[in-house]
Every structure is written in structure tokens, then in C-alpha cells.
Design a protein around this motif. Structure first.
Motif, mmCIF file in Angstrom:
data_model
loop_
_atom_site.group_PDB
_atom_site.id
_atom_site.type_symbol
_atom_site.label_atom_id
_atom_site.label_comp_id
_atom_site.label_asym_id
_atom_site.label_seq_id
_atom_site.Cartn_x
_atom_site.Cartn_y
_atom_site.Cartn_z
ATOM 1 N N LEU A 32 0.702 -1.584 0.138
ATOM 2 C CA LEU A 32 -0.370 0.462 -0.221
ATOM 3 C C LEU A 32 0.671 1.282 0.069
ATOM 4 O O LEU A 32 1.845 1.386 0.777
ATOM 5 C CB LEU A 32 -0.711 0.108 1.614
ATOM 6 C CG LEU A 32 -1.839 1.039 1.939
ATOM 7 C CD1 LEU A 32 -3.089 1.102 0.414
ATOM 8 C CD2 LEU A 32 -2.623 1.509 2.845
ATOM 9 N N VAL A 33 0.614 1.787 -0.796
ATOM 10 C CA VAL A 33 1.279 3.736 -0.924
ATOM 11 C C VAL A 33 0.404 4.628 -0.655
ATOM 12 O O VAL A 33 0.175 4.584 -1.448
ATOM 13 C CB VAL A 33 1.997 3.343 -2.254
ATOM 14 C CG1 VAL A 33 2.829 4.887 -2.319
ATOM 15 C CG2 VAL A 33 2.665 2.562 -2.861
ATOM 16 N N SER A 34 0.400 5.233 0.896
ATOM 17 C CA SER A 34 0.006 6.407 1.254
ATOM 18 C C SER A 34 0.874 7.202 1.731
ATOM 19 O O SER A 34 1.294 6.792 2.440
ATOM 20 C CB SER A 34 -1.840 5.561 2.083
ATOM 21 O OG SER A 34 -1.893 6.826 2.292
ATOM 22 N N GLY A 35 -0.220 8.550 1.674
ATOM 23 C CA GLY A 35 -0.022 9.686 2.105
ATOM 24 C C GLY A 35 -0.169 9.284 3.745
ATOM 25 O O GLY A 35 0.429 10.082 4.560
ATOM 26 N N SER A 36 -1.615 9.217 3.925
ATOM 27 C CA SER A 36 -3.051 8.859 4.948
ATOM 28 C C SER A 36 -2.915 7.338 5.580
ATOM 29 O O SER A 36 -3.371 7.037 7.001
ATOM 30 C CB SER A 36 -3.724 9.565 4.627
ATOM 31 O OG SER A 36 -4.051 9.300 3.881
ATOM 32 N N ASN A 37 -3.291 6.871 4.725
ATOM 33 C CA ASN A 37 -3.463 5.535 4.722
ATOM 34 C C ASN A 37 -2.971 4.655 5.835
ATOM 35 O O ASN A 37 -2.146 4.120 4.423
ATOM 36 C CB ASN A 37 -4.928 4.345 3.669
ATOM 37 C CG ASN A 37 -5.755 6.223 3.110
ATOM 38 O OD1 ASN A 37 -7.051 6.501 4.301
ATOM 39 N ND2 ASN A 37 -5.876 5.824 2.304
ATOM 40 N N ARG A 38 -2.945 3.689 6.553
ATOM 41 C CA ARG A 38 -2.114 2.953 7.249
ATOM 42 C C ARG A 38 -2.429 1.218 6.537
ATOM 43 O O ARG A 38 -4.093 0.994 6.444
ATOM 44 C CB ARG A 38 -2.196 2.758 8.397
ATOM 45 C CG ARG A 38 -1.395 3.531 9.071
ATOM 46 C CD ARG A 38 -1.480 3.543 10.197
ATOM 47 N NE ARG A 38 -0.312 4.598 10.984
ATOM 48 C CZ ARG A 38 0.657 4.578 11.805
ATOM 49 N NH1 ARG A 38 1.795 3.871 11.175
ATOM 50 N NH2 ARG A 38 1.660 5.812 12.094
ATOM 51 N N ALA A 39 -1.783 0.492 6.106
ATOM 52 C CA ALA A 39 -2.206 -0.977 5.370
ATOM 53 C C ALA A 39 -3.047 -2.041 6.420
ATOM 54 O O ALA A 39 -2.912 -1.798 7.629
ATOM 55 C CB ALA A 39 -0.909 -0.955 5.268
ATOM 56 N N PRO A 40 -3.483 -3.019 6.497
ATOM 57 C CA PRO A 40 -4.271 -3.598 7.281
ATOM 58 C C PRO A 40 -3.315 -4.255 7.781
ATOM 59 O O PRO A 40 -2.115 -4.677 7.720
ATOM 60 C CB PRO A 40 -4.601 -4.871 6.221
ATOM 61 C CG PRO A 40 -5.135 -3.698 4.900
ATOM 62 C CD PRO A 40 -4.219 -2.984 5.315
ATOM 63 N N ALA A 41 -3.361 -5.441 8.789
ATOM 64 C CA ALA A 41 -2.006 -5.928 8.994
ATOM 65 C C ALA A 41 -1.724 -7.169 8.307
ATOM 66 O O ALA A 41 -2.362 -7.820 8.009
ATOM 67 C CB ALA A 41 -2.547 -7.104 10.614
ATOM 68 N N GLY A 42 -0.266 -7.225 8.466
ATOM 69 C CA GLY A 42 0.136 -8.112 7.393
ATOM 70 C C GLY A 42 0.567 -7.758 6.223
ATOM 71 O O GLY A 42 1.115 -8.195 5.754
ATOM 72 N N THR A 43 0.876 -6.448 6.202
ATOM 73 C CA THR A 43 0.638 -5.573 4.420
ATOM 74 C C THR A 43 1.020 -4.277 5.019
ATOM 75 O O THR A 43 1.415 -3.827 5.235
ATOM 76 C CB THR A 43 -0.364 -5.190 3.665
ATOM 77 O OG1 THR A 43 -1.797 -6.411 3.533
ATOM 78 C CG2 THR A 43 -0.436 -4.632 2.542
ATOM 79 N N ASP A 44 2.160 -4.473 3.632
ATOM 80 C CA ASP A 44 3.883 -3.790 3.880
ATOM 81 C C ASP A 44 3.152 -2.152 3.141
ATOM 82 O O ASP A 44 1.621 -1.966 2.580
ATOM 83 C CB ASP A 44 4.526 -4.210 2.612
ATOM 84 C CG ASP A 44 5.342 -5.254 3.444
ATOM 85 O OD1 ASP A 44 5.845 -5.095 4.798
ATOM 86 O OD2 ASP A 44 6.014 -5.306 2.242
ATOM 87 N N TRP A 45 3.920 -1.303 4.547
ATOM 88 C CA TRP A 45 3.472 0.268 3.792
ATOM 89 C C TRP A 45 4.272 1.569 3.570
ATOM 90 O O TRP A 45 5.374 1.056 4.108
ATOM 91 C CB TRP A 45 2.043 1.021 4.662
ATOM 92 C CG TRP A 45 1.704 1.746 5.190
ATOM 93 C CD1 TRP A 45 1.007 3.105 3.631
ATOM 94 C CD2 TRP A 45 1.309 3.137 5.641
ATOM 95 N NE1 TRP A 45 0.772 4.143 4.109
ATOM 96 C CE2 TRP A 45 1.430 4.168 5.524
ATOM 97 C CE3 TRP A 45 2.025 3.509 7.119
ATOM 98 C CZ2 TRP A 45 1.286 5.929 6.384
ATOM 99 C CZ3 TRP A 45 1.793 4.414 8.397
ATOM 100 C CH2 TRP A 45 1.665 5.320 7.440
#
Length: 420
Positions: A32-45
Motif C-alpha cells: 500500500l502506497v499512501s500518504g495517510s491510510n495505513r495498511a491492514p495488518a500483515g501488509t506492507d505500507w
């Protein structure tokens, strides 16, 4: 650990989770590439601002993903369609051009393309400011909408020049605030012919210019309403729709999408009838309702739009796509059973102190999914035509032995209390 990586750019939590499941089933990973949203557990951000220069964003992604092969990228957010396509292009995984993405973002541009291609769309003209309208002949009633808006923000039926100019001023505020956040240039508004018939929304997954999955939903269940606004409230799966009408809606939608140059991935189109003929109002290069249309089809028909969408961004050719997609599942639904999405209205505005009734709403027997986008401490904007932020939605099922659709919607309207 897999060395194949799929990028979710500013995707909503629901979409990210579903694509993570699909990717894992295919042996891939998601970032997940985002300036605000955090990724679900177990997913890279990876925290990045997609409004930066696409080449710079792409370079940063490459720096952080050394040793992996990026295989695709997408978003479900209208404000990031162009930047996502530009970043994907810089990474060598774009499925269509930035120009095509821009065609699907700028409503004045898409109208010109449709008119040139002979696609039926309401007559209208684009303006950059309210001053340009003064002295122009307008046939009333008319519909005014921002050229780069979404979720029906700023869209209104106007019956005279005074109302038109007042709404143009409000759209100017919307363009200078909400729309400006995605660095869009050349914003303004459209003034269009006002259509009076039923309205539909169409979600399609495409591969190489061909439709793979379609979802046709009714958008205005309350045709008797005389409100001047067109809020995104109800999307209804009408199981009893005649096949001839469904095909007519799909045919004009396909022509509209192809005229814009969108060949892969998701499109969401709106069609409205007038005097027995369908007109395309607009098309977006993203899933409808921030992914909710896909969840609706999964819950109603067990149709896996998520897998088809994912593969449409990673497969090299039609043979690979067909092989990896596998048999298309489709569960039949009785004609007297309706599945629908409802975006709940709210009262008040300001910082939220408390939200009451959410657990009770989610626990209702007919409610299949309940998603609240706000929590205590969140900023709640007034529920008017300039607010493009959803508050809460449900996906639910209405059966002939239960309350009517209108009774359910009324119950949902009473379900939540927000204290600001």
C-alpha cells in the motif's frame, strides 16, 4: 517471500484487504502506497504523497522495493486516478495512457470525445468561472456539475439564472478546496441538459478493450423526488430488469468507455434515460462507490470482481488472463430479492465526540456489511452537496417477507446518532 509485488495506491481499507487476499492466492505480495491510510495488518505500507512528481514517486518506490518485480498498480479513489496512471507508467506497468486517465477525469473533455464519437450524452457546455455564464443562453431546468468532481459533490438542478450563478459560486469553492487537493488543473463546471428518466450505474472490469464482468444498478429508486440534488444514496440491484434494457445500457456504456481509451481495469459509468433513450452522464476509471459495487456483487452473486480486476492489471495476454481467471462464478438471485448499497445521511458538523447505534445497525439481520468512515475525533462535514466524504454505508438484502426498501432506508436514517 514472493518477489512479485502489486501496488495499491491510496486504496480504501476494504479494497486493500480484498486485493491482498487475491494477491496471496496467486503467490504475489501487496504494497500500500499512501500518504495517510495505513495498511491492514500483515501488509506492507510505504508512506508517500502521490501528488508529488510521478517520476519521483516511482523512484522512491523502486528504492524501497529492491529485489522485487512490480507487476501492477491501481487505485479506487477518483482524486488519484491520473497520478496512479502516471506512476504506473513511470514504473512500466500502466495498462493505458495518462491521456486516457485524464479523459475519464475531466467531464468537459469526456463530453467532447463522446460527441465526436456519436455517443449519446446530454447537451451542455463547459465554463471556467461564473462570469463566463453571464449573458449565455441557458435552457432551464439545467444541471450544473464540477468538471472534476466526484460522489455527486456540487451537482444540482437549477431552474433559473440566479440559482445557476449561486451554485457556480459554490462549485468554485469546491474546486478551490476538495478538488484542488489532487493538483488538478483547468477546473470549472458543466451546465447540461436536465434529463427526467430513471438513472443507472454500471461497473465493468475490462481486459484488452473487452468487458469481463458487469454490474448494473439502479441509482434513483425514488423517481418522485423533486429535490434539486443528486446525492449518492442508494445503488439497487434490480433482478427483474428486462434483458433488453440491460443490454441497451451496457451497449452505450461500452461505447463511452472505448471512446475515452480505457482498455483495462475498472470503469464506473452513470446512465440516465430521457424520452425512452439512454444517455451517458459520466465515466470514471475506478470501481464504483469506493469498491462497494464489487462487494455488492460478491455478496449477491458470489461474483469475484476483485480477482478479475487484479488479473486485468497483471496478465500479459488474453490467454493468460482466461487461464488464471478460471471459471466465472455467478449465483442466481430470485427476482423478488433486492441487494443494495445505502450511504447514510447525517446531521451536524464538527469534531465527532460520540457515535451511537453503530453496533446495532451492523447487527441487523438484513445488513450484510456495515462500514463507518468516521470515529470519535474525526472531522464531520455538513451533509450537503459540497461534501464528497462518505459517513457510513451498509450493503443489505431486502426480501418479500420483510420490510420494504423504503422502510429499511427510513430505519437506517434513524439508526445512528452523532454527537459533535
Amino acid at each position: 517471500m514472493s518477489d512479485t509485488l502489486f501496488l495499491c495506491l491510496e486504496t480504501t481499507d476494504t479494497m486493500t484487504r480484498r486485493l491482498v487476499d487475491v494477491a496471496h492466492s496467486l503467490g504475489d505480495r501487496v504494497l500500500l502506497v499512501s500518504g495517510s491510510n495505513r495498511a491492514p495488518a500483515g501488509t506492507d505500507w510505504l508512506e508517500l504523497d502521490l501528488r508529488d512528481e510521478p517520476e519521483r514517486v516511482a523512484a522512491r518506490i523502486r528504492e524501497q522495493t529492491t529485489g522485487t518485480r512490480i507487476i501492477g498498480a491501481l487505485t479506487d479513489q477518483e482524486a488519484f486516478v491520473i497520478s496512479t496512471t502516471a506512476v504506473a507508467q513511470a514504473l512500466g506497468v500502466a495498462r493505458y495512457s495518462v491521456e486516457a486517465a485524464t479523459n475519464a477525469r475531466d467531464k468537459s473533455r469526456m463530453k467532447r470525445l463522446w460527441q465526436a464519437a456519436g455517443v449519446r450524452t446530454p447537451a451542455g457546455a463547459a465554463f471556467r468561472s461564473r462570469n463566463e455564464v453571464v449573458g449565455t443562453h441557458i435552457t432551464f431546468p439545467a444541471v450544473i456539475k464540477p468538471t472534476h468532481g466526484y460522489t455527486s459533490g456540487g451537482v444540482r438542478r437549477v431552474d433559473d439564472t440566479a440559482a445557476l450563478l449561486a451554485q457556480a459560486q459554490r462549485i468554485g469553492l469546491l474546486n478551490a478546496t476538495t478538488v484542488a487537493r489532487d493538483a488538478t488543473e483547468g477546473t470549472g463546471f458543466l451546465v447540461e441538459q436536465c434529463l427526467r428518466g430513471p438513472e443507472f450505474a454500471v461497473d465493468t472490469v475490462w481486459f484488452n478493450g473487452e468487458p469481463v464482468h458487469d454490474c448494473v444498478m439502479s441509482r434513483n429508486h425514488d423517481e418522485g423526488s423533486d429535490s434539486p440534488y443528486f446525492p449518492d444514496r442508494v445503488y439497487l440491484l434490480d433482478q427483474a430488469m428486462p434483458a433488453e434494457q440491460r443490454n441497451e445500457i451496457l451497449d452505450i456504456t461500452y461505447a463511452a468507455v472505448r471512446a475515452l481509451g480505457i482498455t483495462h481495469g475498472a470503469t464506473h459509468s452513470e446512465v440516465r434515460y430521457d424520452s425512452g433513450l439512454p444517455y451517458v452522464l459520466e465515466t470514471a476509471a475506478r470501481p464504483g462507490g469506493s469498491w462497494l459495487a464489487y462487494e455488492l456483487m460478491r455478496l449477491a452473486h458470489d461474483a469475484d470482481f476483485a480477482r478479475a480486476l487484479y488479473l486485468s492489471h497483471v496478465c500479459a495476454d488474453a490467454e493468460e488472463f482466461k487461464q488464471r481467471l478460471g471459471p466465472v462464478a455467478w449465483r442466481s438471485v430470485p427476482k423478488d430479492v433486492s441487494y443494495f448499497i445505502y450511504f447514510l445521511p447525517h446531521s451536524g458538523a464538527g469534531l465527532i465526540k460520540e457515535i451511537h447505534g453503530l453496533d446495532e445497525l451492523a447487527a441487523r439481520e438484513e445488513v450484510l456489511l456495515c462500514r463507518c468512515y468516521k470515529r470519535p475525533g474525526s472531522l464531520l462535514l455538513a451533509d450537503d452537496d459540497l461534501n464528497a466524504e462518505p459517513f457510513c454505508n451498509v450493503i443489505a438484502r431486502q426480501t418479500p417477507d420483510g420490510p420494504s426498501l423504503q422502510e429499511l432506508l427510513s430505519a437506517y436514517d434513524r439508526a445512528l446518532t452523532v454527537v459533535c
